[in-house]
Design a protein around this motif. Structure first.
Motif, PDB file in Angstrom:
ATOM      1  N   ALA A  93       0.871  -1.131  -0.194  1.00 55.93           N
ATOM      2  CA  ALA A  93      -0.076  -0.087   0.052  1.00 55.93           C
ATOM      3  C   ALA A  93       0.910   1.203   0.007  1.00 55.93           C
ATOM      4  O   ALA A  93       0.447   2.157  -0.607  1.00 55.93           O
ATOM      5  CB  ALA A  93      -0.930   0.032   1.391  1.00 55.93           C
ATOM      6  N   TRP A  94       2.088   1.228   0.821  1.00 57.16           N
ATOM      7  CA  TRP A  94       2.793   2.599   0.890  1.00 57.16           C
ATOM      8  C   TRP A  94       3.556   2.825  -0.392  1.00 57.16           C
ATOM      9  O   TRP A  94       3.715   4.098  -0.809  1.00 57.16           O
ATOM     10  CB  TRP A  94       3.662   2.488   1.886  1.00 57.16           C
ATOM     11  N   ARG A  95       3.339   2.083  -1.485  1.00 56.00           N
ATOM     12  CA  ARG A  95       4.299   2.185  -2.584  1.00 56.00           C
ATOM     13  C   ARG A  95       3.326   2.963  -3.627  1.00 56.00           C
ATOM     14  O   ARG A  95       3.595   3.987  -4.559  1.00 56.00           O
ATOM     15  CB  ARG A  95       4.645   1.083  -3.499  1.00 56.00           C
ATOM     16  N   SER A  96       1.851   2.823  -3.408  1.00 57.78           N
ATOM     17  CA  SER A  96       0.907   3.563  -4.398  1.00 57.78           C
ATOM     18  C   SER A  96       0.327   4.762  -3.606  1.00 57.78           C
ATOM     19  O   SER A  96      -0.497   5.483  -4.250  1.00 57.78           O
ATOM     20  CB  SER A  96      -0.119   2.477  -4.882  1.00 57.78           C
ATOM     21  N   LYS A  97       0.457   4.796  -2.562  1.00 53.38           N
ATOM     22  CA  LYS A  97      -0.482   5.999  -1.545  1.00 53.38           C
ATOM     23  C   LYS A  97       0.781   7.202  -1.363  1.00 53.38           C
ATOM     24  O   LYS A  97       1.726   6.739  -0.875  1.00 53.38           O
ATOM     25  CB  LYS A  97      -0.964   5.522  -0.332  1.00 53.38           C
ATOM     26  N   GLY A  98       0.167   8.339  -1.695  1.00 56.79           N
ATOM     27  CA  GLY A  98       0.948   9.435  -1.626  1.00 56.79           C
ATOM     28  C   GLY A  98       1.892   9.828  -2.499  1.00 56.79           C
ATOM     29  O   GLY A  98       2.533   8.816  -3.306  1.00 56.79           O
ATOM     30  N   THR A 100       4.374   8.562  -7.569  1.00 60.45           N
ATOM     31  CA  THR A 100       4.035   7.887  -6.307  1.00 60.45           C
ATOM     32  C   THR A 100       5.217   7.620  -5.460  1.00 60.45           C
ATOM     33  O   THR A 100       6.422   7.740  -6.187  1.00 60.45           O
ATOM     34  CB  THR A 100       3.312   6.605  -6.213  1.00 60.45           C
ATOM     35  N   LYS A 101       5.338   7.262  -4.290  1.00 54.72           N
ATOM     36  CA  LYS A 101       6.561   6.945  -3.626  1.00 54.72           C
ATOM     37  C   LYS A 101       7.217   5.947  -4.086  1.00 54.72           C
ATOM     38  O   LYS A 101       8.316   5.748  -4.221  1.00 54.72           O
ATOM     39  CB  LYS A 101       6.075   6.559  -2.073  1.00 54.72           C
TER      40      LYS A 101
END
Length: 679
Positions: A575-580, A605-606
């Protein structure tokens, strides 16, 4: 006439037929009466080996004479591995006076029972015991067949004296790199190549899908026998229209079974499978069907029965006695179709199987070969085996019958001979080299297939024989090989960056044509401060080398990463790779390496920013620079060619003008008018 007693016969079998047991006064055939020597020869030749089986045993013995201890044998399924390793027992020398016993490692009940039957038949005077489940061996038997899982549980291994074991035989040895097998080898002092105990592993597929190195358990492959020497086989691939593109992979690289079952186990797909059998194999006496899970087994069996076909099934839930009765009835041709999932992929002794249905798609070349191999055993009731492969027609990277030959999964062939297949492979390779892309007619073929699939039409591809199985794993996309966030630097280098841990590097060795992998740990935080030594470097740790395919190398690296790091840092879809958006630190780094102060990461994205940073840190900038240089070179070449073309054009235009002028002058000379001549 002289007639030997039963006791005397037992003595003869010990002295001549079974020399692994010491006898104070061994009897030699030379002084026996003629009829008595015949009796001895009867026992010594009770099992007649085929020429290649004797070659295999001789290869083992010759390498043992050279001092090699841990050997691997690659034999096609159906080649009689059990006969070979039981025959090998009496011929392997004892490394010491006390070491006379043999341990056979298996991992399934069927394999243990099969090995025990062969050993008892071949060595009637030897003690043969089984260590598995409720069966407890004494630890003192001449031959012990042991389940790996049972042996490592509850200290059951401790009753065996490692010094008394001369030989460890491993059936289905592609499992031997697993921790359970290595634990057993370590206990018996065979965990390294300097052991005194002989280790011989047998398998039809001496590789592992998860990439673990088999060299940890065995050192030398001393013999190989391919499918060509076993039995003729015919293939039919069926384009069933099942779409596997949305099915996720499990950690070991193959499909997740629950998701696979939802896609494959449908009434339409099961209907097509039964129709394919009716069209192509209904005259066969013994068809073995491979399914995804228990529900798929039950549903497909019911579909067969709806068509009036006596189909029965076996799963893990089938009690042992019922399983044995079903197998025996199948061997006697009492019913034509036996459906299973995961039961008969290894060690199945049903030689009368003359047809295989592969209703279980797979990414594993090993699993596919194991399933096909169930029909490769010799039997007097059949001349060949027909394999029907219910392949997926859309997903890339799936391993099926066409891809094993190196052909496109969408290539359709009807009644092709071996030479036809070879010609097709060569033509496809030439077309790809010349065009640098997929030929247009193959794209048209894909469109046609999709239309046909929408009409639920069964498309068949037939082959009449097998030449060799060619693995196409090297051409698989990196995202199909792994769920982790691998970054492709170029066509030979792949990086898995792991935040706060380091990175794994998989790269092609251009000298050997094989892949190697390294892990470089991140520096501790206290070494990253500005006032510490700036010249401290990280030393890569070698994970593996000499791996033949990229897929195996990636799986080996994934196995290491899975043990060392949290999965949330590895997953491509975390999830962290595509959010923010990218962090400020990522933006500043990319501004520096890209030499672009206006970069703001607005469309990143990140995860995308991390991938780009990984590319730049591991040489992608040099790839880009090389690409720019190549573009400049091509641009200069094009400019030179353009100038040369312009010069040529000017020459042509001047020549054309001269020709026009000359033509006009000629026309003027030839123009004669009627009338008075002018002076």
């Amino acid at each position: 006439m002289f007639s030997p007693s039963k006791r005397c016969l037992r003595t003869l079998r010990v002295a001549v037929y079974n020399p692994i047991f010491a006898h104070p006064n061994p009897i030699r055939i030379t002084w026996l009466p003629q009829n008595y020597a015949g009796i001895v020869r009867k026992y010594t030749s009770a099992v007649k080996l085929r020429p290649y089986q004797e070659e295999c045993i001789e290869a083992c013995l010759s390498h043992m004479e050279e001092g090699k201890k841990r050997l691997a044998i690659s034999l096609a399924t159906g080649s009689g591995k059990t006969v070979i390793f039981t025959s090998l027992i009496q011929r392997v020398p004892s490394p010491s006076k006390d070491a006379t016993r043999t341990l056979i490692l298996v991992h399934r009940s069927e394999l243990a029972q099969q090995a025990a039957r062969h050993c008892k038949s071949m060595y009637p005077d030897s003690t043969v015991e089984i260590e598995m489940g409720n069966h407890l061996a004494s630890g003192f038997a001449d031959i012990t067949i042991a389940s790996v899982q049972s042996l490592i549980s509850k200290n059951r291994m401790e009753k065996f004296d490692p010094k008394r074991i001369k030989l460890i035989l491993i059936d289905e040895a592609h499992h031997a790199a697993a921790p359970s097998y290595l634990k057993i080898l370590d206990y018996f002092g065979a965990g390294s190549s300097d052991t005194n105990t002989y280790v011989v592993g047998f398998s039809a597929t001496l590789s592992r899908l998860d990439g673990l190195k088999l060299g940890r358990a065995m050192d030398y492959v001393v013999y190989h026998k391919s499918y060509l020497d076993m039995i003729d086989v015919k293939f039919t691939s069926v384009k069933s229209g099942v779409n596997l593109s949305g099915v996720k992979k499990a950690y070991h690289g193959d499909f997740q079974l629950d998701e696979l079952s939802k896609v494959v186990n449908t009434s339409a797909a099961n209907e097509i499978t039964v129709r394919a059998w009716l069209d192509r194999a209904s005259h066969r006496k013994s068809t073995l069907v491979f399914c995804v899970d228990i529900q798929h087994v039950q549903d497909l069996t019911n579909t067969f029965r709806q068509y009036g076909i006596d189909a029965r099934y076996i799963t893990n839930n089938t009690i042992p006695r019922e399983r044995q009765d079903l197998v025996q009835a199948f061997k006697k041709h009492e019913y034509p179709v036996l459906v299973n999932c995961g039961i008969f992929t290894e060690g199945t002794d049903i030689p009368n199987i003359d047809s295989i249905i592969l209703a279980r798609p797979t990414h594993s070349r090993n699993l596919l070969i194991q399933m096909i191999g169930r029909g490769m055993r010799l039997h007097n009731s059949k001349a060949d085996c027909h394999v029907i492969d219910m392949v997926d027609g859309i997903t890339k990277g799936i391993v099926c019958v066409p891809t094993l030959f190196g052909l496109d999964p969408f290539d359709l062939v009807e009644n092709a001979t071996l030479k036809d297949l070879e010609k097709m492979v060569q033509e496809r390779a030439q077309e790809n080299e010349q065009q640098g892309s997929t030929p247009t007619h193959l794209n048209n073929l894909r469109s046609t297939l999709i239309e046909l699939q929408e009409q639920v039409r069964i498309i068949y591809t037939d082959w009449s024989s097998v030449r060799e199985l060619i693995d196409d794993a090297k051409n698989m996309n990196i995202q199909q090989m792994s769920r982790f966030a691998w970054t492709v630097i170029d066509e030979t280098k792949y990086i898995l960056e792991i935040i706060k841990h380091g990175f794994i590097r998989v790269e092609l060795d251009n000298k050997t044509g094989t892949y190697y992998g390294t892990y470089t740990a991140d520096l501790p935080s206290f070494l990253k401060v500005p006032w510490m030594n700036p010249h401290i470097k990280r030393t890569p740790k070698q994970l593996f080398k000499d791996v033949e395919t990229l897929e195996q190398a990636i799986h080996a690296a994934d196995s290491f990463a899975r043990k060392e790091c949290p999965r949330i840092l590895l997953e491509r879809r975390a999830a962290w790779r595509s959010k923010g958006p990218p962090t400020q630190g990522q933006i500043e780094f990319l501004r520096k390496v890209l030499k672009d102060e206006t970069f703001n990461g607005r469309n990143f994205t990140k995860g995308q920013a991390m991938d780009l940073i990984t590319k730049m840190k591991h040489g992608f900038h040099s790839v880009m620079a090389k690409s720019r240089r190549e573009l400049k070179r091509k641009s200069r070449q094009q400019e030179r060619e353009l100038k040369q073309a312009e010069k040529e054009q000017l020459k042509i235009e001047k020549m054309q003008k001269r020709l026009r002028d000359e033509q006009q002058r000629q026309e003027q000379r030839d123009n004669v008018q009627v009338g008075p001549l002018t002076i």
